[in-house]
Structure formats: C-alpha cells, structure tokens
Scaffold this motif. Structure first.
Motif, PDB file in Angstrom:
ATOM      1  N   UNK A 280      10.931   1.158  14.107  1.00 23.65           N
ATOM      2  CA  UNK A 280       9.507   1.439  13.923  1.00 23.65           C
ATOM      3  C   UNK A 280       9.274   2.752  13.162  1.00 23.65           C
ATOM      4  N   UNK A 281      10.075   3.779  13.481  1.00 25.45           N
ATOM      5  CA  UNK A 281       9.871   5.070  12.789  1.00 25.45           C
ATOM      6  C   UNK A 281      10.073   4.930  11.291  1.00 25.45           C
ATOM      7  N   UNK A 282      11.047   4.101  10.918  1.00 21.78           N
ATOM      8  CA  UNK A 282      11.317   3.922   9.484  1.00 21.78           C
ATOM      9  C   UNK A 282      10.162   3.171   8.813  1.00 21.78           C
ATOM     10  N   UNK A 283       9.577   2.218   9.558  1.00 24.25           N
ATOM     11  CA  UNK A 283       8.422   1.492   8.991  1.00 24.25           C
ATOM     12  C   UNK A 283       7.275   2.478   8.776  1.00 24.25           C
ATOM     13  N   UNK A 284       7.034   3.313   9.783  1.00 21.49           N
ATOM     14  CA  UNK A 284       5.957   4.303   9.666  1.00 21.49           C
ATOM     15  C   UNK A 284       6.194   5.209   8.456  1.00 21.49           C
ATOM     16  N   UNK A 285       7.438   5.659   8.307  1.00 21.01           N
ATOM     17  CA  UNK A 285       7.764   6.567   7.197  1.00 21.01           C
ATOM     18  C   UNK A 285       7.567   5.858   5.853  1.00 21.01           C
ATOM     19  N   UNK A 286       7.935   4.587   5.814  1.00 16.05           N
ATOM     20  CA  UNK A 286       7.788   3.813   4.576  1.00 16.05           C
ATOM     21  C   UNK A 286       6.311   3.692   4.177  1.00 16.05           C
ATOM     22  N   UNK A 287       5.456   3.423   5.170  1.00 21.16           N
ATOM     23  CA  UNK A 287       4.020   3.292   4.892  1.00 21.16           C
ATOM     24  C   UNK A 287       3.481   4.590   4.298  1.00 21.16           C
ATOM     25  N   UNK A 288       3.906   5.710   4.891  1.00 24.20           N
ATOM     26  CA  UNK A 288       3.412   7.013   4.431  1.00 24.20           C
ATOM     27  C   UNK A 288       3.896   7.296   3.007  1.00 24.20           C
ATOM     28  N   UNK A 289       5.181   7.027   2.789  1.00 26.56           N
ATOM     29  CA  UNK A 289       5.766   7.296   1.462  1.00 26.56           C
ATOM     30  C   UNK A 289       5.025   6.498   0.381  1.00 26.56           C
ATOM     31  N   UNK A 290       4.818   5.215   0.634  1.00 24.89           N
ATOM     32  CA  UNK A 290       4.185   4.360  -0.377  1.00 24.89           C
ATOM     33  C   UNK A 290       2.736   4.773  -0.632  1.00 24.89           C
ATOM     34  N   UNK A 291       2.019   5.110   0.455  1.00 28.79           N
ATOM     35  CA  UNK A 291       0.621   5.529   0.281  1.00 28.79           C
ATOM     36  C   UNK A 291       0.567   6.820  -0.528  1.00 28.79           C
ATOM     37  N   UNK A 292       1.521   7.721  -0.277  1.00 24.48           N
ATOM     38  CA  UNK A 292       1.535   8.992  -1.020  1.00 24.48           C
ATOM     39  C   UNK A 292       1.882   8.773  -2.491  1.00 24.48           C
ATOM     40  N   UNK A 293       2.536   7.672  -2.782  1.00 23.80           N
ATOM     41  CA  UNK A 293       2.817   7.341  -4.196  1.00 23.80           C
ATOM     42  C   UNK A 293       1.598   6.707  -4.855  1.00 23.80           C
ATOM     43  N   UNK A 294       0.507   6.561  -4.090  1.00 18.79           N
ATOM     44  CA  UNK A 294      -0.733   6.021  -4.668  1.00 18.79           C
ATOM     45  C   UNK A 294      -0.840   4.510  -4.560  1.00 18.79           C
ATOM     46  N   UNK A 295       0.048   3.889  -3.761  1.00 19.31           N
ATOM     47  CA  UNK A 295       0.056   2.417  -3.685  1.00 19.31           C
ATOM     48  C   UNK A 295      -0.989   1.888  -2.693  1.00 19.31           C
ATOM     49  N   UNK A 296      -1.464   0.677  -2.981  1.00 13.49           N
ATOM     50  CA  UNK A 296      -2.296  -0.033  -1.998  1.00 13.49           C
ATOM     51  C   UNK A 296      -1.356  -0.922  -1.202  1.00 13.49           C
ATOM     52  N   UNK A 297      -1.163  -0.525   0.045  1.00 14.72           N
ATOM     53  CA  UNK A 297      -0.148  -1.179   0.861  1.00 14.72           C
ATOM     54  C   UNK A 297      -0.807  -2.100   1.886  1.00 14.72           C
ATOM     55  N   UNK A 298      -0.402  -3.348   1.906  1.00 16.08           N
ATOM     56  CA  UNK A 298      -0.843  -4.221   2.991  1.00 16.08           C
ATOM     57  C   UNK A 298       0.299  -4.332   3.992  1.00 16.08           C
ATOM     58  N   UNK A 299       0.045  -3.875   5.199  1.00 15.45           N
ATOM     59  CA  UNK A 299       1.034  -4.019   6.281  1.00 15.45           C
ATOM     60  C   UNK A 299       0.623  -5.284   7.025  1.00 15.45           C
ATOM     61  N   UNK A 300       1.337  -6.352   6.726  1.00 13.05           N
ATOM     62  CA  UNK A 300       0.934  -7.675   7.206  1.00 13.05           C
ATOM     63  C   UNK A 300       1.698  -8.037   8.478  1.00 13.05           C
ATOM     64  N   UNK A 301       0.934  -8.340   9.520  1.00 11.49           N
ATOM     65  CA  UNK A 301       1.556  -8.638  10.811  1.00 11.49           C
ATOM     66  C   UNK A 301       1.142 -10.017  11.279  1.00 11.49           C
ATOM     67  N   UNK A 302       2.001 -10.656  12.052  1.00 13.65           N
ATOM     68  CA  UNK A 302       1.645 -11.953  12.617  1.00 13.65           C
ATOM     69  C   UNK A 302       0.506 -11.783  13.607  1.00 13.65           C
ATOM     70  N   UNK A 303      -0.367 -12.772  13.694  1.00 12.80           N
ATOM     71  CA  UNK A 303      -1.442 -12.728  14.684  1.00 12.80           C
ATOM     72  C   UNK A 303      -2.409 -11.601  14.411  1.00 12.80           C
ATOM     73  N   UNK A 304      -2.695 -10.825  15.453  1.00 11.89           N
ATOM     74  CA  UNK A 304      -3.614  -9.696  15.334  1.00 11.89           C
ATOM     75  C   UNK A 304      -2.814  -8.402  15.479  1.00 11.89           C
ATOM     76  N   UNK A 305      -3.066  -7.410  14.617  1.00 17.39           N
ATOM     77  CA  UNK A 305      -2.231  -6.199  14.671  1.00 17.39           C
ATOM     78  C   UNK A 305      -2.380  -5.398  15.962  1.00 17.39           C
TER      79      UNK A 305
END
Ligand SMILES: C[S@@+](CC[C@H](N)C(=O)[O-])C[C@H]1O[C@@H](n2cnc3c(N)ncnc32)[C@H](O)[C@@H]1O
Length: 459
Positions: A280-305
């Motif tokens: 989970x920590x690596x996923x969190x870090x990945x989200x932050x890194x990509x957003x800081x690169x200016x990306x529009x990131x969809x974190x897609x989860x099954x069901x309801x997040x």
C-alpha cells in the motif's frame, strides 16, 4: 444535407401554437425554455397548459383555428389531429414567410425540430431530417451520457474570461492551445463540481504560468463497480476517458478497463492473496509521484473505493502532500451481487438492518463482533469471507443463529461468470468445498436469501 441546422433566437418573440394536447404541451415547454411569448389556440388544454395559462405564462384563445390567425407571429407550430386544418395553417404561414412546423407531417413543415442535448449555453441539435426520429433520439441518449451535466457552467466560465484570455495572447494558436488545456484539465473539473470561483482563480493563474512552471496533476479515486461495465457511473466513465494513467486493482474487470482512453498508460497494482506485489505504501507513493509530474491519475478500484477499499488511506496521503483529488463512488459488491441474484438486502418481512463485514482471516481467525452479527431480522454481508466461511458459520451458530438460516455465496457477481450457491449455515462450508467457486466471492446470510428462488431474474 436536406436541412440546414440553425439556432433560432426566440427571446420574447410571438409564437403561435395550435392544439392543446400532450404534443402541444411538449412544444410549449421547449418554446418557454427559449423565452418565447406563446399564444395557444385550442378548444381545450392539457392540465399543464391550463396551469401555464392561469399563471399567465401563455395566452390561451379558446377556439379552433381561423383564417389569418398566423399573421403577426414569428413562428407557428401546429399540433392538431385535423389534417385539413393543418394543411390550411401550413399554407397560410408559408405564404406569409412565417416558419411553420406541423407535427408528424414533414411535407407541411418549413422547419423541423431536432432532438436536443441541452447544456445551455452549449446546445446540440440532432436530426435525421424527419426520416428516423427514433435513431436521432438514440444518438441523443448516447451524447447525454458522454457530456458532463455541468458543461454549461464551464461554457459560462469561458465566456467570463474570454476577453482577458484574448488580450493576453497575441496569436490565435496560443489561445486555442490554452483553451484546450483548460477544457481538458482540473479547471474544467472544478467547474463541473460547481466551484466556479476556484475554477476561475486557477484559470487566471494558468494564464500567467510560464512554460517551466510546474503543473500539479490530480488523482481521481474511482469506483469501478463489481464487474458489469454497464454499472459504472457516468462520471467514472468520463474520467476513464480523460485519464493519462490508470492504476488499477485485481478486482477491476477487463470490460471496465477497456472503456479507458486507448493511449492511457495502465499500471496494475493488484494484490494477490499469496503475493503482496505492490504494498500500500508504494501505491500511495506512486500516486503522489505521478500527480507531481502533472498527470491526471485515475486510481481505479473494484466496487466502491470507500467500502473495504482502503480509499481513505490513499486520500490521507494525498492530503498530506497537498495533491488535489476527487472520490467517485462505485456500486459495491454487496449491491451488485444482491441485485443480480434477486436477494434484497432488506425486506419488510425479513430484515430491517444489514451489516457489512470483512471475513478476512488474521492469524487464521476471523475476528468479528459475533453478538452484534447473530441478531434476528438482520442481513449479514461478508466480504473476503471464503477462507473463513467454516469458522464464520460455526461462530454464528454458537451465538444462537439457527443452523437452517439461509446463506448465499455469490461468485464473480454481475459478470458473465456470476454464480449463486444457496445453502444454510450448517451446510454451506461443505457445499462450497465441494463446488469450489472462483474468487471473488461474497456471502449473504439471513432470511432474505430465501427470496432468491422467487426473485432471481438473471438465470
Ligand atoms: C478488498 S474487497 C473490495 C470491495 C470493494 N471495494 C467493493 O466495494 O465491492 C474485495 C472483496 O469484495 C468482494 N467482491 C468484490 N467484487 C465482487 C464480485 N464481483 N463478486 C463477488 N464478490 C466481490 C469479495 O468478497 C472480495 O474478496
């Protein structure tokens, strides 16, 4: 092209509507939306038209059409069943160069009504030239699902800032690129959320950005639903089409993923029970890194997040890092599995409450509040309960839930491999061992399960 689409300005113009039935009522609604001044000629009016007349929103002449009635009007719409009258009205209007529409008689019309997608000031008109109106309505329905409901708000924001942007850029190409970035980015999303002032502030900030100013992206935590792609929300679909990168879990169905923009990058971070490949920590870090690169990131989860989805943890880290985000709910497995199995989770005669719990094993035990669960007139929905099913059934029986309490285990709910195993608390564990359902599976316990035999509609 048999008809040239034009948009008619009716603001306070005098329009004549002949007929007072349901079709005339629909036309009156449209004319009122366009701020027309309406006169209706009809011996009788529908209830809605009667109310409009009482409220002085329309003028009513209680009689049939007479010669020269169309004179002095800017537009005539005829919605009567009298073919002779329709023809006379059309001839008179066309002789006087007044645009006329006769409902369902295209040969008598000088203009026809399109199917309309209304996101005022953005308005889309669709027409088949009168030959296939049902097809036009189908196209309209498709466009309705694709366009954000609040598109009009974005258009109004653009109108407000248009002159400032024009003054800022010396050439039209720069302007075009600027507006394309705005309409596809976070400013548009803020505007869709109704945050007009914040959207305007960011738009103006963007105007003064230099090429090397950093752009911060955004993370959208999106619920992908239980599997059937038609269960996605319109917002989830729109964001999937917008994303630069999609980070998805094991539970996201291939059909849902296929709806994403073709050139979006996809990163799988799914956790298998035996293989915690991306912590989970690596996923969190990945989200932050990509957003800081200016990306529009969809974190897609099954069901309801926010339902056993660790969505809360992910946005906590985004908040800590000052990254903007949105959460888009999805249909959770409990709703999807229950609906597609004909098992209402509550029912006046069976259950007045429903508990959602995780049956996840920790140190080979399921740790739940058994007294809370083993209550009459209550449905229990267990996520991640397959491995602990025997223990769960034993514990509930120990706390006096009857051994013959009905239980359903649903495999891959809402997908093509949706399968329901029905048993009771005493026998479900053995039956499941024998039938070996494939994950993901969801367990529903309680008297509501007995309704499955009658209400199941998916067979
Ligand atoms: C980590 S939880 C995620 C739940 C998800 N956030 C939701 O709202 O449905 C995973 C569990 O959800 C259940 N689940 C998810 N999708 C399912 C489906 N299509 N059919 C049956 N169970 C499902 C299973 O119990 C699975 O082990």
């Amino acid at each position: 092209m048999n008809y040239l689409p034009l948009f008619h300005k009716l603001d306070h113009k005098k329009c004549l509507l002949i007929g007072g039935g349901s079709v005339a009522t629909r036309k009156a609604r449209l004319l009122l939306d366009a701020h027309a001044s309406i006169t209706v000629i009809a011996p009788a009016l529908s209830e809605e038209l009667t109310q409009l007349a009482s409220a002085s929103k329309i003028t009513h002449l209680k009689r049939v059409f007479e010669a020269n009635d169309t004179l002095n009007f800017s537009l005539v719409i005829c919605a009567t069943n009298d073919k002779q009258a329709n023809s006379e009205i059309s001839t008179e209007a066309q002789l006087n160069n007044i645009p006329v529409n006769v409902v369902d008689q295209p040969q008598l019309c000088s203009f026809i009504f399109p199917a309309i997608v209304d996101r005022a000031p953005i308005t889309i008109a669709i027409s088949s030239g009168g030959v296939a109106p049902v097809l036009s309505r189908l196209v309209r329905a498709k466009l309705e699902t694709l366009l954000p409901h609040a598109l009009g708000q974005l258009a109004s924001l653009a109108a407000e800032c248009r002159q400032t942007v024009k003054d800022h850029f010396s050439n039209s190409k720069q302007r075009r690129i600027f507006w394309e970035t705005i309409f596809n980015g976070p400013v548009a999303e803020l505007s869709y959320l109704g945050k007009h002032d914040e959207a305007k502030k960011q738009l103006l900030q963007h105007l003064h950005q230099t090429e090397d100013s950093p752009t911060i992206g955004k993370v959208y935590l999106v619920g992908g639903g239980p599997g059937d792609p038609e269960l996605l929300t319109l917002k989830a679909l729109r964001l999937l089409q917008l994303a630069d990168i999609i980070i998805y879990d094991r539970l996201v169905s291939a059909e849902v993923l296929n709806l994403a923009r073709r050139d979006a990058e996809r990163i799988y971070v799914g956790k298998q029970r035996s293989d915690h490949s991306v912590p989970q920590d690596d996923i969190n870090a990945l989200l932050i890194k990509l957003a800081k690169e200016g990306k529009r990131v969809v974190r897609l989860k099954g069901g309801d997040p926010f339902m056993f989805g660790r969505g809360g943890e992910e946005i906590e880290t985004l908040i800590d890092e000052n990254i903007s985000f949105e959460v888009v709910p999805g249909i959770t497995a409990a709703s999807g599995c229950a609906s597609y199995s004909g098992i209402p989770l509550t029912h006046r005669e069976h259950a007045q409450s429903c508990m959602f719990v995780t049956g996840h094993l920790k140190d080979n035990t399921v740790n739940l509040d058994w007294d809370q669960l083993a209550k009459p007139n209550q449905t229990i929905v267990i996520y991640m309960g397959l491995m602990g099913l025997r223990q769960i059934s034993e514990k509930l029986i120990e706390r006096n839930l009857a051994g013959n309490t009905p239980v359903a285990l649903i495999q891959k709910g809402t997908t093509a491999e949706h399968r329901v195993i029905i048993s009771d608390l005493l026998h479900i564990a053995n039956k499941v061992e024998e039938l070996k359902p494939k994950p993901p599976t969801l367990i529903i316990i309680g008297s509501v399960v007995s309704l499955h035999s009658k209400l199941n509609w998916t067979h």
